[in-house]
Design an enzyme around this catalytic site. Structure first.
Site, PDB file in Angstrom:
ATOM      1  N   ALA A  13      31.324 -54.990   2.589  1.00 51.44           N
ATOM      2  CA  ALA A  13      30.006 -54.579   3.094  1.00 51.44           C
ATOM      3  C   ALA A  13      28.872 -55.083   2.214  1.00 51.44           C
ATOM      4  CB  ALA A  13      29.952 -53.056   3.194  1.00 51.44           C
ATOM      5  N   ALA A  14      29.035 -54.995   0.893  1.00 50.26           N
ATOM      6  CA  ALA A  14      27.944 -55.386  -0.009  1.00 50.26           C
ATOM      7  C   ALA A  14      27.758 -56.903  -0.006  1.00 50.26           C
ATOM      8  CB  ALA A  14      28.234 -54.881  -1.427  1.00 50.26           C
ATOM      9  N   TRP A  43      38.809 -50.635   5.595  1.00 52.07           N
ATOM     10  CA  TRP A  43      39.654 -49.436   5.672  1.00 52.07           C
ATOM     11  C   TRP A  43      38.854 -48.152   5.842  1.00 52.07           C
ATOM     12  CZ3 TRP A  43      44.809 -49.791   6.080  1.00 52.07           C
ATOM     13  CH2 TRP A  43      45.376 -51.026   5.779  1.00 52.07           C
ATOM     14  N   GLU A 112      30.781 -34.201   7.263  1.00 57.35           N
ATOM     15  CA  GLU A 112      31.761 -34.303   6.174  1.00 57.35           C
ATOM     16  C   GLU A 112      31.347 -33.384   5.037  1.00 57.35           C
ATOM     17  OE1 GLU A 112      33.579 -38.754   6.776  1.00 57.35           O
ATOM     18  OE2 GLU A 112      31.900 -38.575   5.424  1.00 57.35           O
ATOM     19  N   HIS A 240      40.262 -38.449  -3.462  1.00 52.80           N
ATOM     20  CA  HIS A 240      40.026 -37.902  -2.122  1.00 52.80           C
ATOM     21  C   HIS A 240      41.020 -36.775  -1.916  1.00 52.80           C
ATOM     22  CE1 HIS A 240      39.508 -37.562   2.178  1.00 52.80           C
ATOM     23  NE2 HIS A 240      38.526 -38.437   2.142  1.00 52.80           N
ATOM     24  N   ARG A 291      33.963 -33.176  -2.666  1.00 49.22           N
ATOM     25  CA  ARG A 291      35.340 -33.619  -2.894  1.00 49.22           C
ATOM     26  C   ARG A 291      35.964 -33.185  -4.197  1.00 49.22           C
ATOM     27  NH1 ARG A 291      34.905 -39.648  -0.620  1.00 49.22           N
ATOM     28  NH2 ARG A 291      34.744 -38.881   1.509  1.00 49.22           N
ATOM     29  N   HIS A 352      40.386 -42.529  -4.923  1.00 41.52           N
ATOM     30  CA  HIS A 352      39.728 -43.021  -3.713  1.00 41.52           C
ATOM     31  C   HIS A 352      38.511 -43.905  -4.005  1.00 41.52           C
ATOM     32  CE1 HIS A 352      38.399 -42.967   0.450  1.00 41.52           C
ATOM     33  NE2 HIS A 352      37.239 -42.423   0.114  1.00 41.52           N
ATOM     34  N   ARG A 387      30.649 -38.801  -5.911  1.00 41.28           N
ATOM     35  CA  ARG A 387      29.988 -39.374  -4.736  1.00 41.28           C
ATOM     36  C   ARG A 387      30.079 -38.442  -3.533  1.00 41.28           C
ATOM     37  NH1 ARG A 387      31.770 -42.332  -0.209  1.00 41.28           N
ATOM     38  NH2 ARG A 387      33.861 -42.691  -1.043  1.00 41.28           N
TER      39      ARG A 387
HETATM   40  P1  FAD Z   1      35.026 -54.114  -0.825  1.00 39.08           P
HETATM   41  O1  FAD Z   1      34.835 -53.875   0.607  1.00 39.08           O
HETATM   42  O2  FAD Z   1      36.170 -53.437  -1.498  1.00 39.08           O
HETATM   43  O3  FAD Z   1      35.199 -55.672  -0.985  1.00 39.08           O
HETATM   44  C1  FAD Z   1      35.545 -56.249  -2.224  1.00 39.08           C
HETATM   45  C2  FAD Z   1      35.573 -57.753  -2.046  1.00 39.08           C
HETATM   46  O4  FAD Z   1      35.651 -58.362  -3.323  1.00 39.08           O
HETATM   47  C3  FAD Z   1      36.766 -58.247  -1.250  1.00 39.08           C
HETATM   48  O5  FAD Z   1      36.343 -59.298  -0.414  1.00 39.08           O
HETATM   49  C4  FAD Z   1      37.682 -58.807  -2.334  1.00 39.08           C
HETATM   50  O6  FAD Z   1      38.526 -59.850  -1.897  1.00 39.08           O
HETATM   51  C5  FAD Z   1      36.658 -59.347  -3.316  1.00 39.08           C
HETATM   52  N1  FAD Z   1      37.135 -59.502  -4.684  1.00 39.08           N
HETATM   53  C6  FAD Z   1      37.553 -58.556  -5.548  1.00 39.08           C
HETATM   54  N2  FAD Z   1      37.922 -59.115  -6.717  1.00 39.08           N
HETATM   55  C7  FAD Z   1      37.735 -60.449  -6.569  1.00 39.08           C
HETATM   56  C8  FAD Z   1      37.967 -61.581  -7.396  1.00 39.08           C
HETATM   57  N3  FAD Z   1      38.467 -61.458  -8.646  1.00 39.08           N
HETATM   58  N4  FAD Z   1      37.679 -62.807  -6.914  1.00 39.08           N
HETATM   59  C9  FAD Z   1      37.202 -62.978  -5.655  1.00 39.08           C
HETATM   60  N5  FAD Z   1      36.961 -61.942  -4.829  1.00 39.08           N
HETATM   61  C10 FAD Z   1      37.230 -60.712  -5.279  1.00 39.08           C
HETATM   62  N6  FAD Z   1      32.904 -45.085   2.177  1.00 39.08           N
HETATM   63  C11 FAD Z   1      32.034 -44.590   3.077  1.00 39.08           C
HETATM   64  O7  FAD Z   1      30.821 -44.602   2.836  1.00 39.08           O
HETATM   65  N7  FAD Z   1      32.477 -44.072   4.261  1.00 39.08           N
HETATM   66  C12 FAD Z   1      33.797 -44.023   4.588  1.00 39.08           C
HETATM   67  O8  FAD Z   1      34.158 -43.572   5.666  1.00 39.08           O
HETATM   68  C13 FAD Z   1      34.736 -44.510   3.653  1.00 39.08           C
HETATM   69  N8  FAD Z   1      36.064 -44.460   3.913  1.00 39.08           N
HETATM   70  C14 FAD Z   1      36.932 -45.036   3.040  1.00 39.08           C
HETATM   71  C15 FAD Z   1      38.287 -45.061   3.357  1.00 39.08           C
HETATM   72  C16 FAD Z   1      39.185 -45.698   2.517  1.00 39.08           C
HETATM   73  C17 FAD Z   1      40.641 -45.733   2.864  1.00 39.08           C
HETATM   74  C18 FAD Z   1      38.722 -46.298   1.318  1.00 39.08           C
HETATM   75  C19 FAD Z   1      39.662 -46.989   0.367  1.00 39.08           C
HETATM   76  C20 FAD Z   1      37.368 -46.251   0.982  1.00 39.08           C
HETATM   77  C21 FAD Z   1      36.474 -45.618   1.843  1.00 39.08           C
HETATM   78  N9  FAD Z   1      35.110 -45.595   1.547  1.00 39.08           N
HETATM   79  C22 FAD Z   1      34.241 -45.069   2.453  1.00 39.08           C
HETATM   80  C23 FAD Z   1      34.592 -46.306   0.405  1.00 39.08           C
HETATM   81  C24 FAD Z   1      34.035 -47.671   0.874  1.00 39.08           C
HETATM   82  O9  FAD Z   1      34.882 -48.180   1.875  1.00 39.08           O
HETATM   83  C25 FAD Z   1      33.943 -48.668  -0.244  1.00 39.08           C
HETATM   84  O10 FAD Z   1      33.321 -48.110  -1.364  1.00 39.08           O
HETATM   85  C26 FAD Z   1      33.139 -49.893   0.207  1.00 39.08           C
HETATM   86  O11 FAD Z   1      33.683 -50.423   1.384  1.00 39.08           O
HETATM   87  C27 FAD Z   1      33.124 -50.934  -0.880  1.00 39.08           C
HETATM   88  O12 FAD Z   1      32.545 -52.090  -0.353  1.00 39.08           O
HETATM   89  P2  FAD Z   1      32.269 -53.317  -1.320  1.00 39.08           P
HETATM   90  O13 FAD Z   1      31.578 -54.334  -0.502  1.00 39.08           O
HETATM   91  O14 FAD Z   1      31.647 -52.852  -2.568  1.00 39.08           O
HETATM   92  O15 FAD Z   1      33.748 -53.822  -1.719  1.00 39.08           O
HETATM   93  C1  SIN Z   2      36.671 -40.301   4.696  1.00 40.46           C
HETATM   94  O1  SIN Z   2      36.654 -40.732   5.845  1.00 40.46           O
HETATM   95  O2  SIN Z   2      37.096 -39.181   4.373  1.00 40.46           O
HETATM   96  C2  SIN Z   2      36.171 -41.170   3.623  1.00 40.46           C
HETATM   97  C3  SIN Z   2      34.711 -41.061   3.575  1.00 40.46           C
HETATM   98  C4  SIN Z   2      34.194 -41.581   2.270  1.00 40.46           C
HETATM   99  O3  SIN Z   2      34.962 -41.966   1.391  1.00 40.46           O
HETATM  100  O4  SIN Z   2      32.981 -41.568   2.118  1.00 40.46           O
END
Ligand code: FAD
Ligand code: SIN
Length: 534
Positions: A13-14, A43, A112, A240, A291, A352, A387
């Site tokens: 996402a970021a 996920w 939530e 979690h 949480r 989590h 969080r």
């Molecule tokens: P990520 O989406 O984790 O992406 C990381 C990226 O970095 C990937 O593309 C990976 O390949 C890349 N990367 C990592 N290391 C390297 C490297 N060395 N070299 C090259 N690339 C690399 N949050 C919410 O707000 N709502 C929810 O409902 C929620 N549900 C969740 C459910 C689950 C099961 C989990 C695990 C988390 C949940 N979260 C939720 C938390 C949230 O999903 C994450 O915090 C968020 O998606 C992180 O996004 P990001 O872009 O920071 O990293």
């Molecule tokens: C969940 O769906 O319980 C995860 C939500 C979150 O990590 O913010």
């Protein structure tokens, strides 16, 4: 070498939010260490928090976030993120994110833990997939964005990697891109850029049980630390409360929205009073307490009665309601022989989310010029000591855009990279002891789970610290002698991050939010960040 203006490491996402924003003007390269959709984003289940319900207010979302964060949040960050949330949701809708609608056609909002209003925008119980699909679709369609999967970033390129380090006028604190291991060729490549954004996600895989995917090894945190950035609040690892307990499926989350829609936590058959709903004894908000409180309550019941798990029960609601709201979880559980419309789900807490990370300001700037961070890799001040649910995806959208805007507005101040040395490939020996890497991976995750978990003591933390240092020596030696592999790169990072978590936990002489130690069970008067400097 790269002919891109900006390097983004991470395609969740970021990273993708930043890429799409920057691509209006620049050529952007996005690296992912596995598949483009392999991060945590895909996920995510529950949703994204935003003030959209009539009667809800920014003040209320801010207060809930600060309450969950146990007073450690930076208020200006919380305000910034919360106030930008509705626009972030609109951008996702414009990109095609298919969020669930209510009968009146407005967005359906679920609830939530820790939220005083319904404010969670979602796509059934698979919000992350909808978000990843929308962002990835937009990125793939944009000719200014190049997506490169299977590239494992190893280290950031700094002035010391320049061909003539002292010739650079930009001091030693500038980042010019990264070295990355190309899984297809088996070689390490240089990717230089005027600006680099770390969007590498969290470090959940430091722990034996985690809801996070395999790649969550804290690479960005470790890389930034080695390059010279401060890292903060690493002791706050979020557990979690409700991960499925199953001997085959180890990391399947049961979304907090199940409790938001009325699910109860109960004692299972092995307890003296099976079926007893225990959360009211722990917090007046019952199952919807933040949480840290719910996870500690479950941990306490599990230890008190010697249980393997507790029950999460939503079978008192109409079967159709349950199937409609949680179609993916329902299908997954049916496949495992559990019908959540008629029976309770066995659950345990699991790691989590990584609340701490690379310290950034409101523009996503780190301590090093040319280096930005956004999303779970960072510590922006939003989450404090714990969080609030569904604030994490939101942080990714808001800071992905903020970092991109800052780069755009300061482009002329960002110098061209100097000529950079190639990666030293003289270490050409292939390891004949891959078992060392596998063994150390398992060992670190096991002792972090046992010694640095939900309830901590100084003695256990010191034990963990001792183990981390022994492993570090072994892995440093190994790393120096053999050709790098993806597993070795990740192991080196896991050790770095584990060391930062343990060190931060030892510094905090109080219990606050997710850090609970029986040696200092009270909260101290003043809320202070744990800031580690290299
Ligand atoms: P990520 O989406 O984790 O992406 C990381 C990226 O970095 C990937 O593309 C990976 O390949 C890349 N990367 C990592 N290391 C390297 C490297 N060395 N070299 C090259 N690339 C690399 N949050 C919410 O707000 N709502 C929810 O409902 C929620 N549900 C969740 C459910 C689950 C099961 C989990 C695990 C988390 C949940 N979260 C939720 C938390 C949230 O999903 C994450 O915090 C968020 O998606 C992180 O996004 P990001 O872009 O920071 O990293
Ligand atoms: C969940 O769906 O319980 C995860 C939500 C979150 O990590 O913010």
């Amino acid at each position: 070498m790269s002919d891109h203006d900006i390097l983004i490491i991470g395609s969740g996402a970021a990273g993708l939010t930043a890429a799409i924003t920057l691509a209006e003007r620049f050529k952007v390269l996005v690296l992912a260490k596995g598949a483009i959709s392999g991060g945590s984003t895909a996920w995510a289940q529950g949703g994204i928090a935003a003030v959209l319900e009539p009667g809800d207010t920014f003040e209320s979302h801010i207060a809930d976030t600060m309450d969950a964060g146990a007073g450690l949040n930076r208020e200006e960050t919380v305000e910034f993120v919360v106030e930008n949330a509705p626009a972030a949701i609109q951008r996702l809708i414009d990109l095609g994110a298919d969020f669930t609608l209510a009968e009146d056609g407005d967005l359906h909002l679920t609830r939530e833990g820790g939220h005083s209003h319904r404010r969670i925008v979602h796509a059934d119980d698979a919000t992350g997939w909808a978000v990843q699909e929308a962002l990835e679709g937009a990125a793939k369609a944009n000719p200014n964005i190049t997506l490169m999967p299977d590239m494992v970033a190893i280290d950031l390129i700094t002035d010391r990697h320049a061909e003539s380090p002292s010739a650079s006028d930009h001091g030693s604190d500038h980042v010019w891109g990264a070295y990355a291991f190309n899984k297809a060729s088996g070689h390490v490549e240089r990717f230089t850029a005027r600006a680099t954004i770390l969007a590498t996600g969290g470090a959940g895989r430091t722990y034996l049980f985690s809801t996070a995917p395999r790649g969550a090894t804290g690479d960005g945190i470790a890389m930034a630390w080695r390059a010279g950035c401060r890292v903060s609040n690493m002791e706050f690892m979020q557990f979690h409360p409700t991960c499925l307990y199953n001997l085959e499926v180890k990391n399947f989350l049961i979304t907090e929205a199940v409790r938001g829609e009325g699910g109860h936590l109960k004692l299972p058959g092995d307890a003296p009073n099976p079926g007893h709903r225990f959360m009211p004894e722990f917090d007046s908000r019952e199952e919807l307490a933040p949480r840290d409180i719910v996870a500690r309550a479950i941990d306490s019941e599990i230890k008190r009665f010697g249980l393997d798990y507790v029950h999460l029960d939503i079978s008192h609601r109409e079967p159709e309601f349950v199937r409609d709201h949680f179609p993916n979880i329902y299908d997954k559980l049916i496949g495992l022989g559990i019908d959540m419309t008629t029976e309770p789900i066995p659950v345990v807490p699991a790691q989590h989310y990584t609340c701490g990370g690379v310290r950034i300001d409101l523009n996503g700037c780190t301590d090093m010029s040319g280096l930005y961070a956004a999303g779970e890799v960072s510590e922006s001040g939003l989450h404090g000591a714990n969080r609030l649910a569904s604030n994490s995806l939101l942080e990714c959208f808001v800071f992905g855009e903020a970092a991109a805007n800052h780069i755009r507005d300061h482009w002329d101040d960002l110098p061209e990279p100097p000529p950079i040395q190639p990666w030293d490939e003289s270490r050409v020996t292939d390891s004949d002891e891959e078992v060392v890497v596998q063994h150390n991976w398992r060992e670190i995750r096991r002792f972090m789970w046992d010694y640095v978990g939900i309830v901590r003591t100084t003695k256990r933390l010191e034990r963990a610290q001792h183990r981390v240092e022994l492993l570090r020596q072994e892995v440093d030696e190994y790393y120096g002698n053999f050709r790098v592999t993806p597993d070795l790169i990740e192991l080196r990072n896991l050790i770095e991050v584990a060391a930062l978590i343990v060190r931060s936990a030892l510094v905090r002489k109080e219990s606050r939010g997710l850090h609970y130690t029986t040696d200092y069970p009270e909260r101290a008067g003043e809320a202070l960040d744990t800031v580690l400097a290299p």
